[in-house]
Design a protein around this motif. Structure first.
Motif, mmCIF file in Angstrom:
data_model
loop_
_atom_site.group_PDB
_atom_site.id
_atom_site.type_symbol
_atom_site.label_atom_id
_atom_site.label_comp_id
_atom_site.label_asym_id
_atom_site.label_seq_id
_atom_site.Cartn_x
_atom_site.Cartn_y
_atom_site.Cartn_z
ATOM 1 N N PHE A 1 -29.766 18.762 -2.753
ATOM 2 C CA PHE A 1 -28.390 18.809 -3.693
ATOM 3 C C PHE A 1 -29.147 19.445 -5.283
ATOM 4 N N SER A 2 -30.100 19.828 -5.056
ATOM 5 C CA SER A 2 -30.555 20.490 -6.344
ATOM 6 C C SER A 2 -30.305 22.074 -6.399
ATOM 7 N N VAL A 3 -30.083 22.496 -7.984
ATOM 8 C CA VAL A 3 -29.386 23.809 -7.979
ATOM 9 C C VAL A 3 -30.474 24.833 -7.301
ATOM 10 N N ASP A 4 -31.873 24.655 -7.288
ATOM 11 C CA ASP A 4 -32.562 25.917 -6.702
ATOM 12 C C ASP A 4 -32.955 25.343 -5.339
ATOM 13 N N ARG A 5 -32.330 24.662 -4.389
ATOM 14 C CA ARG A 5 -32.672 24.416 -3.033
ATOM 15 C C ARG A 5 -32.497 25.659 -2.221
ATOM 16 N N LYS A 6 -33.532 25.725 -1.153
ATOM 17 C CA LYS A 6 -33.683 27.091 -0.911
ATOM 18 C C LYS A 6 -33.912 26.859 0.731
ATOM 19 N N ALA B 1 -42.503 25.171 -5.992
ATOM 20 C CA ALA B 1 -43.454 24.562 -4.811
ATOM 21 C C ALA B 1 -44.665 25.309 -4.661
ATOM 22 N N TYR B 2 -44.844 26.472 -5.197
ATOM 23 C CA TYR B 2 -46.128 27.347 -4.847
ATOM 24 C C TYR B 2 -47.353 26.616 -5.125
ATOM 25 N N ASP B 3 -47.221 26.074 -6.344
ATOM 26 C CA ASP B 3 -48.647 25.243 -6.886
ATOM 27 C C ASP B 3 -48.371 23.745 -6.509
ATOM 28 N N ASP B 4 -47.291 23.352 -6.244
ATOM 29 C CA ASP B 4 -47.054 21.936 -5.833
ATOM 30 C C ASP B 4 -46.174 21.811 -4.703
ATOM 31 N N PRO B 5 -46.758 21.740 -3.585
ATOM 32 C CA PRO B 5 -45.788 21.863 -2.170
ATOM 33 C C PRO B 5 -45.298 20.499 -2.251
ATOM 34 N N ARG B 6 -45.289 19.666 -2.851
ATOM 35 C CA ARG B 6 -44.654 18.346 -2.878
ATOM 36 C C ARG B 6 -43.151 18.552 -3.337
ATOM 37 N N GLN B 7 -42.825 19.698 -3.985
ATOM 38 C CA GLN B 7 -41.726 20.138 -4.574
ATOM 39 C C GLN B 7 -40.814 20.855 -3.737
ATOM 40 N N ALA B 8 -41.171 21.222 -2.295
ATOM 41 C CA ALA B 8 -40.362 22.195 -1.551
ATOM 42 C C ALA B 8 -39.355 21.724 -1.085
ATOM 43 N N SER B 9 -38.773 20.440 -0.725
ATOM 44 C CA SER B 9 -37.545 19.860 -0.310
ATOM 45 C C SER B 9 -37.071 19.286 -1.550
ATOM 46 N N ARG B 10 -35.835 19.703 -1.961
ATOM 47 C CA ARG B 10 -34.715 19.415 -3.052
ATOM 48 C C ARG B 10 -33.508 19.148 -2.794
ATOM 49 N N ALA C 1 -23.308 2.436 -0.942
ATOM 50 C CA ALA C 1 -24.252 3.472 -1.032
ATOM 51 C C ALA C 1 -24.302 4.454 0.081
ATOM 52 N N ILE C 2 -24.858 5.673 -0.098
ATOM 53 C CA ILE C 2 -24.937 6.692 1.018
ATOM 54 C C ILE C 2 -26.238 7.409 1.172
ATOM 55 N N ASN C 3 -26.633 7.220 2.459
ATOM 56 C CA ASN C 3 -27.902 8.026 2.794
ATOM 57 C C ASN C 3 -27.472 9.196 3.314
ATOM 58 N N ALA C 4 -27.517 10.425 2.410
ATOM 59 C CA ALA C 4 -27.001 11.518 2.799
ATOM 60 C C ALA C 4 -27.759 12.293 3.993
ATOM 61 N N HIS C 5 -27.393 13.204 4.709
ATOM 62 C CA HIS C 5 -27.827 14.152 5.515
ATOM 63 C C HIS C 5 -29.042 14.985 4.857
ATOM 64 N N GLY C 6 -28.307 15.513 3.549
ATOM 65 C CA GLY C 6 -29.247 16.272 2.557
ATOM 66 C C GLY C 6 -30.492 17.095 2.973
ATOM 67 N N THR C 7 -30.207 18.146 3.773
ATOM 68 C CA THR C 7 -31.280 18.711 4.058
ATOM 69 C C THR C 7 -32.023 19.720 3.181
ATOM 70 N N SER C 8 -31.378 20.054 2.205
ATOM 71 C CA SER C 8 -31.671 20.987 1.221
ATOM 72 C C SER C 8 -31.741 22.387 1.489
ATOM 73 N N THR C 9 -30.523 22.767 2.084
ATOM 74 C CA THR C 9 -30.093 23.996 2.488
ATOM 75 C C THR C 9 -28.685 24.110 1.439
ATOM 76 N N PRO C 10 -28.465 25.234 0.653
ATOM 77 C CA PRO C 10 -27.423 25.706 0.091
ATOM 78 C C PRO C 10 -25.929 25.322 0.503
ATOM 79 N N THR C 11 -25.791 25.824 1.892
ATOM 80 C CA THR C 11 -24.819 25.711 2.524
ATOM 81 C C THR C 11 -24.404 24.292 2.962
ATOM 82 N N GLY C 12 -25.480 23.673 3.687
ATOM 83 C CA GLY C 12 -25.351 22.320 4.203
ATOM 84 C C GLY C 12 -24.926 21.178 3.191
#
Length: 421
Positions: free
Chosen positions: A234-239, A223-232, A309-320
């Motif tokens: 359920f992704s393996v690299d969510r931070k 996301a450093y060069d593309d801020p649109r990728q900051a929220s991810r 279908a499920i609309n997840a809370h999905g915040t992009s935190t590893p634990t959540g």
């Protein structure tokens, strides 16, 4: 007290302002296209590496017809005018006219997590720089949580109950749930229900950064060069999540009253499940989250197999995200792999008290169009490989029931099942 009327509650209209657009139309078209509205902050200056946020594009309240120069000076909490505008447009979308008959039977519940924090910041700066007499006499009204709904009522003419459900990041769902219960029981015929947040100020950005909740954008991050990728989600690299501003208002109505006024039901509030964790002020409790999901499905008089279908809370935190996945596995078992999951925060960020309401609108609109929205920026996490996270582009999917999850700081949980119409 009188016996409840036990009326069905339908949604007849809604409106949104989000990082994808200042209107429902703009937000929806960009959401369907798999776009992200996240960018580096422009609302304020910050030295934090958590400098990617969701800002409402092209939002200028001074252009609103009801905002005079005097009003703009007095009401410096941005959530006030935002709420007024979104409520006005939601009524237009619904086709509901507020008059002598509907006004007293229409209420407004607008949740917010941080309320008029920006107005308090202005007052503090004025106090420190110019002295105590320069603190606005309108400071207290600006920070009162019910004022946005109150100002909307003054603009639009409804006189039913107004207050602000305070459920942190679940506030929007609490507003919808409470509004539905009040209509069901006969307290109102119509309810403007939703959430609002205008939280992009330096102290809030830094506070979330210091508690390690939001993503810190380092040079090696995608996301450093593309801020649109900051929220991810359920992704393996969510931070961490991405802070965002936004608002959404849904117009709820008793089914028979909507029919009497010729209003078109778009969905039904089928079931509500809410509880609290008694566990930790930020870390969720899997047992109570699971119970809230089950309660919403049970309140809708459905079984887990009925959820399409499920609309997840999905915040992009590893634990959540991991804990939400575990709770979904517990409720849906092996069938979870066949239920598409959308996480709208990947596109609009996390707008705290407004997030659940924005996600409710997007979930209902998706049912209307026979699709499910994507979770953009997704990269497979092997530990979550059994989840059908809809990646990057919307997917055709005709469905009748969607579960929308929302959880908040302090251990507050509110899940809603919406039924399509």
């Amino acid at each position: 007290m009188k016996a409840p009327h036990n009326r069905k509650v339908v949604i007849v209209g809604y409106e949104v302002a989000s990082a994808l657009g200042s209107t429902l139309g703009e937000t929806w078209s960009r959401a369907c296209a798999g776009e992200s509205g996240l960018r580096r902050v422009t609302r304020c200056r910050t030295d934090s590496r958590c400098n990617v946020v969701g800002e409402i594009p092209d939002w200028n309240p001074s252009t609103l017809p009801f905002v005079t120069r005097k009003e703009e000076t007095l009401w410096d909490a941005a959530y006030v005018f935002l709420t007024m505008a979104v409520c006005q447009r939601a009524l237009t979308h619904a086709g509901l006219e507020i008059d002598a008959q509907t006004g007293p039977r229409t209420g407004c519940l607008i949740g917010s997590a941080l309320n008029g924090t920006d107005a308090y910041r202005i007052a503090t700066t004025n106090y420190q720089q110019f002295g105590p007499t320069k603190v606005s006499p309108y400071l207290l009204p600006n920070v009162c949580a019910n004022l946005p709904a109150g100002k909307a009522g003054m603009l639009l003419g409804f006189t039913g109950p107004i207050f602000s459900p305070q459920g942190a990041c679940a506030s929007g769902n609490h507003a919808i749930g409470l509004g539905a219960r009040m209509i069901r029981d006969g307290d109102c015929d119509f309810m403007l229900a939703g959430g609002v947040e205008t939280c992009v100020i330096p102290e809030i950005i830094q506070g979330f950064s210091n508690m390690l909740a939001t993503i810190k954008i380092k040079p090696a991050d995608r996301a450093y060069d593309d801020p649109r990728q900051a929220s991810r989600p359920f992704s393996v690299d969510r931070k961490g999540f991405v802070l965002a501003e936004g608002a959404a208002v849904l117009v709820l109505a008793a089914e028979e009253t909507a029919a009497a006024y010729g209003l078109t039901p778009l969905a039904e509030v089928a079931g509500i499940g809410w509880n609290s964790d008694a566990h930790h002020f930020t870390r969720p409790n899997g047992h109570t989250v699971t119970a809230a999901i089950r309660a919403a499905i049970d309140d809708a008089e459905l079984q887990p197999d009925d959820i399409d279908a499920i609309n997840a809370h999905g915040t992009s935190t590893p634990t959540g995200d991991s804990l939400e996945a575990t709770c979904l596995r517990t409720v849906f078992g092996d069938r979870l792999a066949a239920i598409p999951i959308s996480a709208n925060k990947s596109q609009v960020g996390h707008s705290l008290g407004a997030s659940a309401a924005i996600e409710a609108v997007l979930a209902i609109e998706a049912m209307q169009h026979g699709i499910v929205l994507p979770t953009v920026n997704h990269r497979l996490d092997p530990s979550l490989a059994d989840l059908d996270v809809v990646p990057n582009q919307s997917r055709d999917h005709v469905h009748e029931h969607v579960l929308s999850n929302s959880f908040g700081f302090g251990g507050t949980n509110c899940c809603i099942v919406f039924r399509g119409r």
